[in-house]
Design an enzyme around this catalytic site. Structure first.
Site, PDB file in Angstrom:
ATOM      1  N   GLY A 170      11.908  14.360  55.633  1.00  0.00           N
ATOM      2  CA  GLY A 170      11.261  15.607  55.242  1.00  0.00           C
ATOM      3  C   GLY A 170      12.224  16.616  54.657  1.00  0.00           C
ATOM      4  CB  ALA A 171      15.505  16.233  53.098  1.00  0.00           C
ATOM      5  CG  ASN A 172       9.730  17.273  50.738  1.00  0.00           C
ATOM      6  OD1 ASN A 172       9.845  16.836  51.878  1.00  0.00           O
ATOM      7  ND2 ASN A 172       8.587  17.755  50.264  1.00  0.00           N
ATOM      8  N   GLY A 224      11.444  23.411  53.246  1.00  0.00           N
ATOM      9  CA  GLY A 224      11.670  24.082  54.513  1.00  0.00           C
ATOM     10  C   GLY A 224      13.045  23.858  55.111  1.00  0.00           C
ATOM     11  N   GLY A 237      14.284  21.250  56.425  1.00  0.00           N
ATOM     12  CA  GLY A 237      14.900  19.985  56.036  1.00  0.00           C
ATOM     13  C   GLY A 237      15.746  20.134  54.792  1.00  0.00           C
ATOM     14  CB  SER A 261       7.354  22.558  68.323  1.00  0.00           C
ATOM     15  OG  SER A 261       6.632  23.763  68.597  1.00  0.00           O
ATOM     16  CE1 TYR A 303       3.591  20.458  65.157  1.00  0.00           C
ATOM     17  CE2 TYR A 303       3.324  22.111  66.885  1.00  0.00           C
ATOM     18  CZ  TYR A 303       4.078  21.549  65.866  1.00  0.00           C
ATOM     19  OH  TYR A 303       5.314  22.067  65.564  1.00  0.00           O
TER      20      TYR A 303
END
Length: 318
Positions: free
Chosen positions: A37-39, A41, A43, A166, A192
């Site tokens: 998820g480095a694309n 935020g 990340g 979280s 979640y």
């Protein structure tokens, strides 16, 4: 009640600018980092900071167009960044296996794995393999990925596995009798929270099964309340202008939200303190549910079955 108090302190720290900024002189030249998820935020910001320290960063992203834009952003801010983008859809076990295979074909070791990607607040959906989307993506995808990459992590002199959870794990429960929250049991928060508790339990159980003498350390963390795309599915409940105003006042920027991920990945003083949970670059005590070894072992065994993990990749219980 504890979650409300914890959240209030979190937001107060944001507003009063009391959040900790992690600073290090460490260099990561020659080291390999994998970030899911480095694309976007935190990340993307984590990837930028680690390339600035000399690491080669492999970005595992579902959307290659967005990943390309993120890579351009990182290179614009660090012209010497060494990046590789490989498609990774954590909601597909086949995609997870293909990603791990590609990484194994190009790398001889992994020094840091950051399980950063996550989804939140979506309507009830199923993954490609039929699992509830939060549990399948946030937990099962990362569970399988970590164990597939374990040989490469073991090839590094010292390695770390960092899982972004979280504080909502505090109100989570693993619904073993209905893990997919079927037949009307689903709510987006319940799903979640279950997945975030699973992240913490996995990190602790992984540390336990690796053993005290392992060269791999594991950490889970709460990054803070951050204004990122992960909250986009909750915006219909709030007027857009109000949401943006609240976001500016109360939420962390992605850069500040990345600080605890960087701390867990790099801080020397926690190198051998495996399995613990961190918030605002400090160790926090876990709630009783997250410390329940019986629940953690049961979740591990269930996850092994659900992802159809090869026997030689499984870690025995200590």
């Amino acid at each position: 009640m504890y979650l409300i108090w914890d959240g209030a302190k979190d937001l107060a720290g944001n507003v009063l600018h009391l959040r900790t900024r992690f600073v290090t002189n460490k260099r990561l030249d020659g080291q390999v980092v994998v970030i899911t998820g480095a694309n976007t935020g935190i990340g993307r910001e984590t990837a930028l900071q680690l390339t600035s320290l000399g690491a080669k960063v492999i970005m595992g992203c579902r959307d290659l167009n967005r990943a390309g834009s993120a890579a351009d952003y990182i290179k614009a801010n660090n012209k010497n960044a060494v990046l590789s983008v490989i498609q990774l859809d954590l909601s597909s076990l086949e995609s997870v296996r293909e990603f791990a295979k590609k990484v194994s074909e190009t790398e001889s070791r992994i020094d840091i794995l950051i399980n950063n990607a996550g989804i939140a607040g979506i309507p009830e959906q199923r993954t490609t393999d039929g699992f509830e989307m939060h549990f399948g993506t946030n937990h099962l995808g990362h569970f399988l990925l970590t164990l597939l990459l374990l040989p490469l992590l073991r090839s590094a002199p010292k390695a770390r596995v960092v899982s972004v959870s979280s504080s909502f794990y505090l109100v989570g429960k693993i619904h073993f009798d209905n893990i997919n929250l079927s037949d009307g049991a689903y709510t987006n928060w319940k799903a979640y929270n279950q997945s975030k508790l699973a992240n913490v339990l996995f990190s602790r159980e992984l540390a336990k099964r690796l053993g005290a003498n392992s060269t791999i350390s594991t950490y889970s963390l709460h990054p803070g309340v951050i204004k990122t795309d992960i909250g986009r599915n909750y915006r219909p409940y709030v007027v857009k202008g109000v949401y943006n105003m609240i976001g500016r006042l109360l939420f962390l920027t992605p850069r500040m939200g990345a600080q605890t991920s960087l701390y867990c990945a790099l801080e020397d003083s926690i190198e051998n303190k495996s399995g613990f949970y961190y918030q605002d670059c400090k160790r926090f005590e876990l709630s009783p549910i997250a410390m329940d070894d019986t629940v953690a072992e049961r979740l591990w065994d269930l996850s092994v079955d659900l992802v159809n993990l090869e026997e030689h990749l499984n870690l025995p219980s200590s």
